[in-house]
Design an enzyme around this catalytic site. Structure first.
Site, PDB file in Angstrom:
ATOM      1  CB  SER A 126     -13.847  -0.378 -21.443  1.00 57.29           C
ATOM      2  OG  SER A 126     -14.975  -0.156 -20.636  1.00 57.29           O
ATOM      3  CE1 TYR A 151     -17.029  -1.372 -26.753  1.00 60.10           C
ATOM      4  CE2 TYR A 151     -17.698  -1.415 -24.445  1.00 60.10           C
ATOM      5  CZ  TYR A 151     -16.942  -0.867 -25.462  1.00 60.10           C
ATOM      6  OH  TYR A 151     -16.091   0.176 -25.187  1.00 60.10           O
ATOM      7  CE  LYS A 155     -13.281  -1.383 -26.363  1.00 57.32           C
ATOM      8  NZ  LYS A 155     -12.482  -0.812 -27.456  1.00 57.32           N
TER       9      LYS A 155
HETATM   10  P1  NAD Z   1     -16.829   6.634 -31.416  1.00 61.15           P
HETATM   11  O1  NAD Z   1     -17.820   5.700 -32.007  1.00 61.15           O
HETATM   12  O2  NAD Z   1     -17.187   8.065 -31.315  1.00 61.15           O
HETATM   13  O3  NAD Z   1     -15.442   6.523 -32.221  1.00 61.15           O
HETATM   14  C1  NAD Z   1     -15.008   5.332 -32.817  1.00 61.15           C
HETATM   15  C2  NAD Z   1     -14.653   5.652 -34.273  1.00 61.15           C
HETATM   16  O4  NAD Z   1     -14.163   4.457 -34.896  1.00 61.15           O
HETATM   17  C3  NAD Z   1     -15.840   6.134 -35.089  1.00 61.15           C
HETATM   18  O5  NAD Z   1     -15.511   7.363 -35.704  1.00 61.15           O
HETATM   19  C4  NAD Z   1     -16.080   5.020 -36.111  1.00 61.15           C
HETATM   20  O6  NAD Z   1     -16.538   5.539 -37.335  1.00 61.15           O
HETATM   21  C5  NAD Z   1     -14.698   4.400 -36.208  1.00 61.15           C
HETATM   22  N1  NAD Z   1     -14.675   2.982 -36.622  1.00 61.15           N
HETATM   23  C6  NAD Z   1     -15.387   1.952 -36.087  1.00 61.15           C
HETATM   24  N2  NAD Z   1     -15.072   0.804 -36.709  1.00 61.15           N
HETATM   25  C7  NAD Z   1     -14.128   1.106 -37.645  1.00 61.15           C
HETATM   26  C8  NAD Z   1     -13.408   0.347 -38.610  1.00 61.15           C
HETATM   27  N3  NAD Z   1     -13.603  -0.961 -38.772  1.00 61.15           N
HETATM   28  N4  NAD Z   1     -12.524   0.985 -39.423  1.00 61.15           N
HETATM   29  C9  NAD Z   1     -12.324   2.319 -39.296  1.00 61.15           C
HETATM   30  N5  NAD Z   1     -12.984   3.088 -38.404  1.00 61.15           N
HETATM   31  C10 NAD Z   1     -13.876   2.495 -37.592  1.00 61.15           C
HETATM   32  O7  NAD Z   1     -16.417   6.039 -29.991  1.00 61.15           O
HETATM   33  P2  NAD Z   1     -15.590   6.701 -28.796  1.00 61.15           P
HETATM   34  O8  NAD Z   1     -16.521   6.979 -27.678  1.00 61.15           O
HETATM   35  O9  NAD Z   1     -14.715   7.783 -29.309  1.00 61.15           O
HETATM   36  O10 NAD Z   1     -14.727   5.444 -28.361  1.00 61.15           O
HETATM   37  C11 NAD Z   1     -13.400   5.259 -28.833  1.00 61.15           C
HETATM   38  C12 NAD Z   1     -12.863   3.964 -28.272  1.00 61.15           C
HETATM   39  O11 NAD Z   1     -12.906   4.012 -26.854  1.00 61.15           O
HETATM   40  C13 NAD Z   1     -13.640   2.711 -28.669  1.00 61.15           C
HETATM   41  O12 NAD Z   1     -12.716   1.655 -28.855  1.00 61.15           O
HETATM   42  C14 NAD Z   1     -14.513   2.452 -27.475  1.00 61.15           C
HETATM   43  O13 NAD Z   1     -14.856   1.097 -27.369  1.00 61.15           O
HETATM   44  C15 NAD Z   1     -13.587   2.874 -26.341  1.00 61.15           C
HETATM   45  N6  NAD Z   1     -14.296   3.240 -25.112  1.00 61.15           N
HETATM   46  C16 NAD Z   1     -15.263   4.194 -25.148  1.00 61.15           C
HETATM   47  C17 NAD Z   1     -15.957   4.522 -23.989  1.00 61.15           C
HETATM   48  C18 NAD Z   1     -17.068   5.552 -24.009  1.00 61.15           C
HETATM   49  O14 NAD Z   1     -17.859   5.567 -23.064  1.00 61.15           O
HETATM   50  N7  NAD Z   1     -17.146   6.421 -25.010  1.00 61.15           N
HETATM   51  C19 NAD Z   1     -15.634   3.898 -22.787  1.00 61.15           C
HETATM   52  C20 NAD Z   1     -14.619   2.943 -22.778  1.00 61.15           C
HETATM   53  C21 NAD Z   1     -13.949   2.624 -23.956  1.00 61.15           C
HETATM   54  N1  UFG Z   2     -28.280   5.990 -17.038  1.00 63.18           N
HETATM   55  C1  UFG Z   2     -29.552   6.416 -16.739  1.00 63.18           C
HETATM   56  N2  UFG Z   2     -30.347   6.865 -17.754  1.00 63.18           N
HETATM   57  C2  UFG Z   2     -29.940   6.904 -19.051  1.00 63.18           C
HETATM   58  C3  UFG Z   2     -28.619   6.467 -19.355  1.00 63.18           C
HETATM   59  C4  UFG Z   2     -27.827   6.006 -18.320  1.00 63.18           C
HETATM   60  O1  UFG Z   2     -29.971   6.380 -15.575  1.00 63.18           O
HETATM   61  O2  UFG Z   2     -30.719   7.292 -19.925  1.00 63.18           O
HETATM   62  C5  UFG Z   2     -27.415   5.512 -15.954  1.00 63.18           C
HETATM   63  C6  UFG Z   2     -26.979   4.080 -16.155  1.00 63.18           C
HETATM   64  O3  UFG Z   2     -27.938   3.196 -15.668  1.00 63.18           O
HETATM   65  C7  UFG Z   2     -25.659   4.068 -15.385  1.00 63.18           C
HETATM   66  C8  UFG Z   2     -25.109   5.492 -15.574  1.00 63.18           C
HETATM   67  O4  UFG Z   2     -26.234   6.291 -15.953  1.00 63.18           O
HETATM   68  O5  UFG Z   2     -25.902   3.863 -14.043  1.00 63.18           O
HETATM   69  C9  UFG Z   2     -24.057   5.589 -16.635  1.00 63.18           C
HETATM   70  O6  UFG Z   2     -24.554   4.970 -17.807  1.00 63.18           O
HETATM   71  P1  UFG Z   2     -23.828   5.097 -19.231  1.00 63.18           P
HETATM   72  O7  UFG Z   2     -24.633   4.331 -20.213  1.00 63.18           O
HETATM   73  O8  UFG Z   2     -23.536   6.525 -19.551  1.00 63.18           O
HETATM   74  O9  UFG Z   2     -22.406   4.415 -18.969  1.00 63.18           O
HETATM   75  P2  UFG Z   2     -22.059   2.937 -18.507  1.00 63.18           P
HETATM   76  O10 UFG Z   2     -21.338   3.059 -17.211  1.00 63.18           O
HETATM   77  O11 UFG Z   2     -23.209   2.052 -18.562  1.00 63.18           O
HETATM   78  O12 UFG Z   2     -21.061   2.467 -19.678  1.00 63.18           O
HETATM   79  C10 UFG Z   2     -20.098   3.338 -20.291  1.00 63.18           C
HETATM   80  C11 UFG Z   2     -19.937   2.980 -21.768  1.00 63.18           C
HETATM   81  C12 UFG Z   2     -19.355   1.608 -21.904  1.00 63.18           C
HETATM   82  C13 UFG Z   2     -18.093   1.514 -21.149  1.00 63.18           C
HETATM   83  C14 UFG Z   2     -18.298   1.930 -19.715  1.00 63.18           C
HETATM   84  C15 UFG Z   2     -17.007   1.975 -18.985  1.00 63.18           C
HETATM   85  O13 UFG Z   2     -21.192   3.017 -22.406  1.00 63.18           O
HETATM   86  O14 UFG Z   2     -19.033   1.392 -23.261  1.00 63.18           O
HETATM   87  O15 UFG Z   2     -18.884   3.229 -19.656  1.00 63.18           O
HETATM   88  O16 UFG Z   2     -16.070   2.744 -19.672  1.00 63.18           O
HETATM   89  F1  UFG Z   2     -17.627   0.249 -21.185  1.00 63.18           F
END
Ligand code: NAD
Ligand code: UFG
Length: 342
Positions: A126, A151, A155
């Site tokens: 991330s 969290y 990472k």
């Molecule tokens: P998500 O929660 O939709 O998907 C993660 C999946 O992993 C879920 O289906 C959950 O049930 C499964 N899981 C969690 N722990 C587990 C375990 N111990 N064993 C088996 N399954 C397990 O999340 P996502 O948004 O698809 O994110 C996927 C990956 O990308 C994550 O590692 C997350 O940290 C990373 N990531 C997400 C974002 C974002 O904004 N969505 C940003 C940066 C990184």
């Molecule tokens: N925001 C609002 N109102 C809301 C939700 C979010 O104004 O109800 C704003 C936040 O303050 C931020 C922007 O929208 O400025 C984006 O917020 P998100 O929560 O959608 O995303 P973040 O950038 O905070 O974080 C996301 C994921 C993290 C990940 C990161 C980088 O939640 O897990 O992107 O990949 F690490």
């Protein structure tokens, strides 16, 4: 057809990646414990691709089950590891839950892969590891900053664990550092499924537009950005999914320049919260009820990606814009409202 294991494959990014893998000719096996997803997603994937992925409901923290799985699946050529908990706020409240799940599952996976001589890993990292970067757009060489949440720390530690493992085994790994994934598949059959009140901006916007939430709160308009609201790099989840296929192909065709590589996966453009709301309103022809409130603790002011390395070295770039992403997010929300997963 090479067999690929996708952990977390019924989750948001995982499900979109399974679709892209299948459509690129891979045979996909999913492991997910359904902690944050639904088994119905397997059917949804099948509807899109016509191919049912093999699904195992399993917790990666269960070492014995995972080792047995690999013993029975010696033909797995690569792993894409999405499975993790991802809620930043919750991680601050329950740090051990996050360290346990995100780190033990990774350690178990790496050990199982080593035993099975499965040597290619794509890891979900991330941009949160850069904190508030001094230089924008931020490149992969920017210093990793002290994590702002448990969290984020998982990472950073995960990348370190993977680097160490590549040094002492045959493992090759690519960490993809995602910026902000948004949107849904164009069929609107899969998308983001937030449990409870969404933390992230886009699901909050779509739920407000559909009437599930009364008002969107915009966290702060006093940032040092063009309109005062915070800036992020919002990337369409399908573009992001495709980067995983390219990363796997890079490792399987032995093109990696080193055993561990990291790539920023973003669009290269920054958009403010107000840009997102206005674009959402425009492309979907509706209004979103919002108000400006205080900044949210722990938010960085602005971050967007330098994508030169992914573009040149990986040969990957984004194809879908913010407008397409926000239309797809709305179509998905409407399908959820119709009870598509019930
Ligand atoms: P998500 O929660 O939709 O998907 C993660 C999946 O992993 C879920 O289906 C959950 O049930 C499964 N899981 C969690 N722990 C587990 C375990 N111990 N064993 C088996 N399954 C397990 O999340 P996502 O948004 O698809 O994110 C996927 C990956 O990308 C994550 O590692 C997350 O940290 C990373 N990531 C997400 C974002 C974002 O904004 N969505 C940003 C940066 C990184
Ligand atoms: N925001 C609002 N109102 C809301 C939700 C979010 O104004 O109800 C704003 C936040 O303050 C931020 C922007 O929208 O400025 C984006 O917020 P998100 O929560 O959608 O995303 P973040 O950038 O905070 O974080 C996301 C994921 C993290 C990940 C990161 C980088 O939640 O897990 O992107 O990949 F690490």
């Amino acid at each position: 057809m090479a067999k690929i294991l996708v952990t977390g494959g019924t989750g948001y990014i995982g499900s979109h990646t399974v679709v892209e893998l299948q459509q690129s000719g891979y045979d996909v096996v999913i492991i997910d414990n359904l902690a944050n997803s639904s088994e119905k997603i397997v059917e949804q994937i099948t509807k899109i691709t016509g191919i049912k992925p093999e699904f195992h409901k399993m917790d990666l923290c269960d070492r014995n089950k995972l080792f047995t799985f690999f013993e029975n699946n010696k033909d797995i050529k690569g792993v894409i590891h999405f499975a993790a908990y991802k809620a930043v706020g919750e991680s601050a409240e329950f740090p051990l839950k996050y360290y346990y799940n995100n780190l033990f599952s990774l350690v178990n996976l790496l050990e199982a892969m080593q035993k099975a001589e499965c040597n290619n890993l794509v890891f979900s990292s991330s941009c949160t590891i850069y904190g508030q970067p001094e230089e924008l757009p931020v490149s992969e060489n920017a210093p990793i900053q002290q994590a702002m949440s448990p969290y984020g720390n998982t990472k950073q530690i995960s990348e370190e664990i993977i680097v160490d493992q590549t040094k002492t085994s045959s493992l090759h790994a690519i960490a993809l550092r995602y910026f902000n994934p948004i949107g849904a598949h164009k069929t609107a059959l899969i998308g983001e499924l937030p449990l409870g009140v969404p933390n992230n901006l886009i699901p909050f916007v779509t739920q407000t537009a559909i009437g599930k939430r009364e008002k969107l709160r915009v966290f702060g308009n006093d940032y040092n950005t063009p309109d005062g609201t915070a800036v992020r790099d919002y990337i369409h989840v399908v573009d992001l999914a495709k980067a995983h296929v390219v990363a796997l192909e890079r490792m399987s065709s032995k093109k990696s320049e080193s055993k561990f590589e990291a790539f920023n996966i973003g669009t290269g453009n920054g958009n403010s919260v107000l840009d997102v709301i206005l674009t959402f309103e425009k492309v979907n022809n509706l209004k979103v009820n919002y108000e400006i409130v205080e900044r949210r603790a722990g938010d960085v002011e602005q971050v967007w990606a330098n994508t030169d390395k992914a573009n040149k070295v990986l040969g990957w770039k984004t194809e879908l814009g913010l407008d397409v992403a926000l239309q797809s997010a709305w179509n998905w929300e409407k399908n959820l409202e119709k009870g598509i997963l019930e």
